[in-house]
Design a protein around this motif. Structure first.
Motif, PDB file in Angstrom:
ATOM      1  N   SER A  22       0.926  -1.370   0.139  1.00  0.00           N
ATOM      2  CA  SER A  22       0.761  -0.118  -0.043  1.00  0.00           C
ATOM      3  C   SER A  22       1.198   1.242  -0.239  1.00  0.00           C
ATOM      4  O   SER A  22       0.347   2.725  -0.612  1.00  0.00           O
ATOM      5  N   LEU A  23       2.118   1.522   0.467  1.00  0.00           N
ATOM      6  CA  LEU A  23       3.172   2.538  -0.038  1.00  0.00           C
ATOM      7  C   LEU A  23       4.113   2.065  -1.075  1.00  0.00           C
ATOM      8  O   LEU A  23       4.704   2.921  -0.623  1.00  0.00           O
ATOM      9  N   GLY A  24       3.900   1.257  -1.595  1.00  0.00           N
ATOM     10  CA  GLY A  24       4.173   1.339  -2.485  1.00  0.00           C
ATOM     11  C   GLY A  24       6.474   0.934  -2.454  1.00  0.00           C
ATOM     12  O   GLY A  24       7.029   1.963  -2.592  1.00  0.00           O
ATOM     13  N   GLN A  25       5.786   0.172  -1.359  1.00  0.00           N
ATOM     14  CA  GLN A  25       8.010  -0.144  -0.732  1.00  0.00           C
ATOM     15  C   GLN A  25       7.976  -1.602  -1.992  1.00  0.00           C
ATOM     16  O   GLN A  25       8.007  -2.702  -1.248  1.00  0.00           O
ATOM     17  N   ASN A  26       9.503  -0.890  -2.599  1.00  0.00           N
ATOM     18  CA  ASN A  26       9.617  -1.194  -3.462  1.00  0.00           C
ATOM     19  C   ASN A  26      11.750  -1.651  -2.818  1.00  0.00           C
ATOM     20  O   ASN A  26      11.441  -0.262  -3.154  1.00  0.00           O
ATOM     21  N   PHE A  27      12.257  -1.878  -2.366  1.00  0.00           N
ATOM     22  CA  PHE A  27      13.617  -1.166  -1.892  1.00  0.00           C
ATOM     23  C   PHE A  27      14.597  -1.227  -2.417  1.00  0.00           C
ATOM     24  O   PHE A  27      14.645  -2.773  -2.544  1.00  0.00           O
ATOM     25  N   LEU A  28      15.288  -0.676  -1.960  1.00  0.00           N
ATOM     26  CA  LEU A  28      16.518  -1.024  -2.962  1.00  0.00           C
ATOM     27  C   LEU A  28      17.521  -1.028  -2.553  1.00  0.00           C
ATOM     28  O   LEU A  28      17.601  -0.993  -0.877  1.00  0.00           O
ATOM     29  N   LEU A  29      18.773  -2.700  -2.225  1.00  0.00           N
ATOM     30  CA  LEU A  29      19.511  -3.026  -1.148  1.00  0.00           C
ATOM     31  C   LEU A  29      20.608  -2.989  -1.453  1.00  0.00           C
ATOM     32  O   LEU A  29      21.981  -3.201  -0.848  1.00  0.00           O
ATOM     33  N   LEU A  54      16.381  17.224  -1.248  1.00  0.00           N
ATOM     34  CA  LEU A  54      15.200  16.697  -0.649  1.00  0.00           C
ATOM     35  C   LEU A  54      15.161  14.712  -1.493  1.00  0.00           C
ATOM     36  O   LEU A  54      15.212  14.304  -2.681  1.00  0.00           O
ATOM     37  N   GLU A  55      14.599  14.046  -0.534  1.00  0.00           N
ATOM     38  CA  GLU A  55      14.177  12.592  -0.990  1.00  0.00           C
ATOM     39  C   GLU A  55      13.039  12.586  -0.221  1.00  0.00           C
ATOM     40  O   GLU A  55      12.650  12.150   0.844  1.00  0.00           O
ATOM     41  N   VAL A  56      12.254  11.995  -1.335  1.00  0.00           N
ATOM     42  CA  VAL A  56      10.688  11.692  -1.092  1.00  0.00           C
ATOM     43  C   VAL A  56      10.636   9.984  -0.488  1.00  0.00           C
ATOM     44  O   VAL A  56      11.624   9.240  -1.738  1.00  0.00           O
ATOM     45  N   GLY A  57      10.886   9.617   0.262  1.00  0.00           N
ATOM     46  CA  GLY A  57      10.639   8.243   0.395  1.00  0.00           C
ATOM     47  C   GLY A  57      11.912   7.593   1.024  1.00  0.00           C
ATOM     48  O   GLY A  57      12.161   5.980  -0.348  1.00  0.00           O
ATOM     49  N   ALA A  77      14.807  14.390   3.811  1.00  0.00           N
ATOM     50  CA  ALA A  77      14.109  12.958   3.575  1.00  0.00           C
ATOM     51  C   ALA A  77      12.609  12.776   3.960  1.00  0.00           C
ATOM     52  O   ALA A  77      12.395  13.316   5.292  1.00  0.00           O
ATOM     53  N   ILE A  78      11.567  12.456   3.547  1.00  0.00           N
ATOM     54  CA  ILE A  78      10.007  12.454   4.186  1.00  0.00           C
ATOM     55  C   ILE A  78       9.787  11.061   3.637  1.00  0.00           C
ATOM     56  O   ILE A  78       9.846  10.876   2.054  1.00  0.00           O
ATOM     57  N   GLU A  79       8.925  10.883   4.992  1.00  0.00           N
ATOM     58  CA  GLU A  79       9.197   8.980   4.944  1.00  0.00           C
ATOM     59  C   GLU A  79       7.680   9.013   5.520  1.00  0.00           C
ATOM     60  O   GLU A  79       7.501  10.115   6.716  1.00  0.00           O
ATOM     61  N   LYS A  80       6.494   8.484   5.304  1.00  0.00           N
ATOM     62  CA  LYS A  80       5.235   8.638   5.146  1.00  0.00           C
ATOM     63  C   LYS A  80       4.851   7.230   6.584  1.00  0.00           C
ATOM     64  O   LYS A  80       4.460   6.967   7.772  1.00  0.00           O
ATOM     65  N   ASP A  81       6.105   6.515   6.169  1.00  0.00           N
ATOM     66  CA  ASP A  81       6.018   5.185   7.383  1.00  0.00           C
ATOM     67  C   ASP A  81       6.973   5.623   8.407  1.00  0.00           C
ATOM     68  O   ASP A  81       7.996   4.926   8.573  1.00  0.00           O
ATOM     69  N   GLY A 104       5.820  11.724   7.136  1.00  0.00           N
ATOM     70  CA  GLY A 104       4.854  11.638   7.066  1.00  0.00           C
ATOM     71  C   GLY A 104       4.852  12.074   5.238  1.00  0.00           C
ATOM     72  O   GLY A 104       5.667  11.355   4.819  1.00  0.00           O
ATOM     73  N   ASP A 105       3.421  12.591   5.110  1.00  0.00           N
ATOM     74  CA  ASP A 105       3.069  12.892   3.263  1.00  0.00           C
ATOM     75  C   ASP A 105       3.740  13.523   2.725  1.00  0.00           C
ATOM     76  O   ASP A 105       3.237  14.598   2.968  1.00  0.00           O
ATOM     77  N   ALA A 106       4.236  12.880   1.811  1.00  0.00           N
ATOM     78  CA  ALA A 106       5.176  14.161   0.892  1.00  0.00           C
ATOM     79  C   ALA A 106       4.010  15.115   0.319  1.00  0.00           C
ATOM     80  O   ALA A 106       4.436  16.481   0.006  1.00  0.00           O
ATOM     81  N   SER A 123      15.198  11.344  -5.512  1.00  0.00           N
ATOM     82  CA  SER A 123      13.938   9.909  -5.082  1.00  0.00           C
ATOM     83  C   SER A 123      13.806   8.592  -5.312  1.00  0.00           C
ATOM     84  O   SER A 123      13.826   8.122  -7.004  1.00  0.00           O
ATOM     85  N   ASN A 124      13.641   7.438  -4.933  1.00  0.00           N
ATOM     86  CA  ASN A 124      12.915   6.280  -5.428  1.00  0.00           C
ATOM     87  C   ASN A 124      11.456   6.288  -5.356  1.00  0.00           C
ATOM     88  O   ASN A 124      11.297   6.426  -4.274  1.00  0.00           O
ATOM     89  N   LEU A 125      10.904   7.169  -6.040  1.00  0.00           N
ATOM     90  CA  LEU A 125       9.293   7.704  -5.261  1.00  0.00           C
ATOM     91  C   LEU A 125       8.621   5.705  -5.091  1.00  0.00           C
ATOM     92  O   LEU A 125       8.844   4.856  -6.084  1.00  0.00           O
ATOM     93  N   PRO A 126       7.201   6.366  -4.430  1.00  0.00           N
ATOM     94  CA  PRO A 126       6.221   5.065  -4.262  1.00  0.00           C
ATOM     95  C   PRO A 126       5.811   5.462  -5.576  1.00  0.00           C
ATOM     96  O   PRO A 126       5.069   7.330  -6.413  1.00  0.00           O
ATOM     97  N   TYR A 127       4.830   4.174  -6.310  1.00  0.00           N
ATOM     98  CA  TYR A 127       4.661   4.795  -7.763  1.00  0.00           C
ATOM     99  C   TYR A 127       3.407   5.205  -7.642  1.00  0.00           C
ATOM    100  O   TYR A 127       2.420   6.163  -8.352  1.00  0.00           O
TER     101      TYR A 127
END
Ligand code: SAM
Length: 284
Positions: A22-29, A54-57, A77-81, A104-106, A123-127
């Motif tokens: 639901s948060l579009g989380q696909n992480f780069l490792l 500025l990095e979103v997510g 960095a702005i992160e919702k989770d 919070g919500d970007a 940013s690696n944006l949430p889709y």
């Protein structure tokens, strides 16, 4: 090794950061990969040391670590989770004074109070909010915008719509909006396996550099109206698709040297801007 912090797999396991769809989380490792994306943010091939980013997510912080390793002066960095905050706090502690995290919500946070120019967005944006954020960044109240460049990961199909040229299937409103006032190119494409969990489709990083002024003059609101009308009915000829803007559109198009029987996807940016200017000039 780009820093002395633990590998991302360990960070994710320790903080129990199971990805949420639901948060579009696909992480780069892969931290070498995130450092490469950070390097792509500097078109001069140097480092980011003179810039705020500025990095979103940021999620567990793979790209954040890449940005800091590449020398970013300060990262916001702005992160919702909220689950990601402890992991991000560890990164902030390892780089005193260089990382600020807002939860919070970007879409609802104004980042400007926390940033000092020159500013880049990486940013690696949430889709689910990626296109909306891009459109906002491309439509500020005035130009040039508050950012110098955008280096953004999208689903590949969205990246192709941003850089599309006339005549291609992907060409439309997003290409015109992006290319009117920025230089846009794809700098990296990544297969699903580069992420954890892997998404269904490939991804691509688009780098956009703000131009000092638009390529052709036009009123932003009128250009938006024209491109919306033209592409909302992209299979129709322009004389039909644009009739709502002007009942006499056919003669207007002819006067501008644009074939009324052409379709929106064949019209280049110069022609759309000429049409927008002409409509603005003769508005009641
Ligand atoms: N940057 C990390 C990476 O590259 O591994 C994570 C990228 S992941 C595709 C997108 C991130 O955006 C997730 O951490 C998600 O929680 C966060 N996110 C989703 N919606 C958001 C929103 N509206 N505002 C801020 N962050 C959001």
């Amino acid at each position: 090794m780009i820093d002395a912090l633990p590998p991302l797999r360990d960070v994710i396991a320790r903080h129990d950061l199971r990805a949420k769809k639901s948060l579009g989380q696909n992480f780069l490792l892969d931290l070498n990969l995130t450092a490469r994306i950070a390097r792509a943010a500097d078109e001069r091939g140097g480092d980011l040391s003179g810039c705020d980013v500025l990095e979103v997510g940021p999620g567990p912080g793979g790209l954040t670590r890449g940005l800091l390793a590449e020398g970013a002066r300060h990262v916001l960095a702005i992160e919702k989770d909220p689950r990601c905050l402890p992991a991000l706090a560890e990164i902030a502690a390892a780089h005193p004074g260089r990382l600020t995290v807002l939860q919070g919500d970007a879409l609802a946070i104004d980042p400007l109070a926390h940033l000092t120019p020159p500013i880049r967005i990486v940013s690696n944006l949430p889709y689910n909010v990626g296109t909306e954020l891009l459109v906002r960044w491309l439509t500020p109240p005035g130009w040039p915008p508050f950012w110098q460049s955008l280096t953004l990961m999208f689903q590949r199909e969205v990246a192709e719509r941003i850089i599309a040229r006339p005549g291609s299937k992907a060409y439309g409103r997003l290409a015109l909006l992006a290319q009117w006032r920025a230089q846009a190119r794809i700098v990296l494409t990544l297969p699903p396996e580069a992420f954890s969990p892997p998404p269904k489709v490939s991804s691509a990083v688009v780098h956009l550099t703000a131009l000092p002024a638009p390529r052709y003059p036009a009123e932003p609101a009128m250009l938006q109206r024209v491109t919306a009308a033209a592409f909302n009915q992209r299979r129709k000829m322009l004389r039909a698709a644009l009739r709502g803007l002007d009942p006499m559109i056919e003669s207007r198009l002819e006067r501008l040297g644009i074939a009324p029987t052409a379709r929106a996807e064949t019209l280049d940016l110069a022609a759309f801007c000429a049409l927008a200017r002409d409509l603005s000039d003769t508005r009641d």
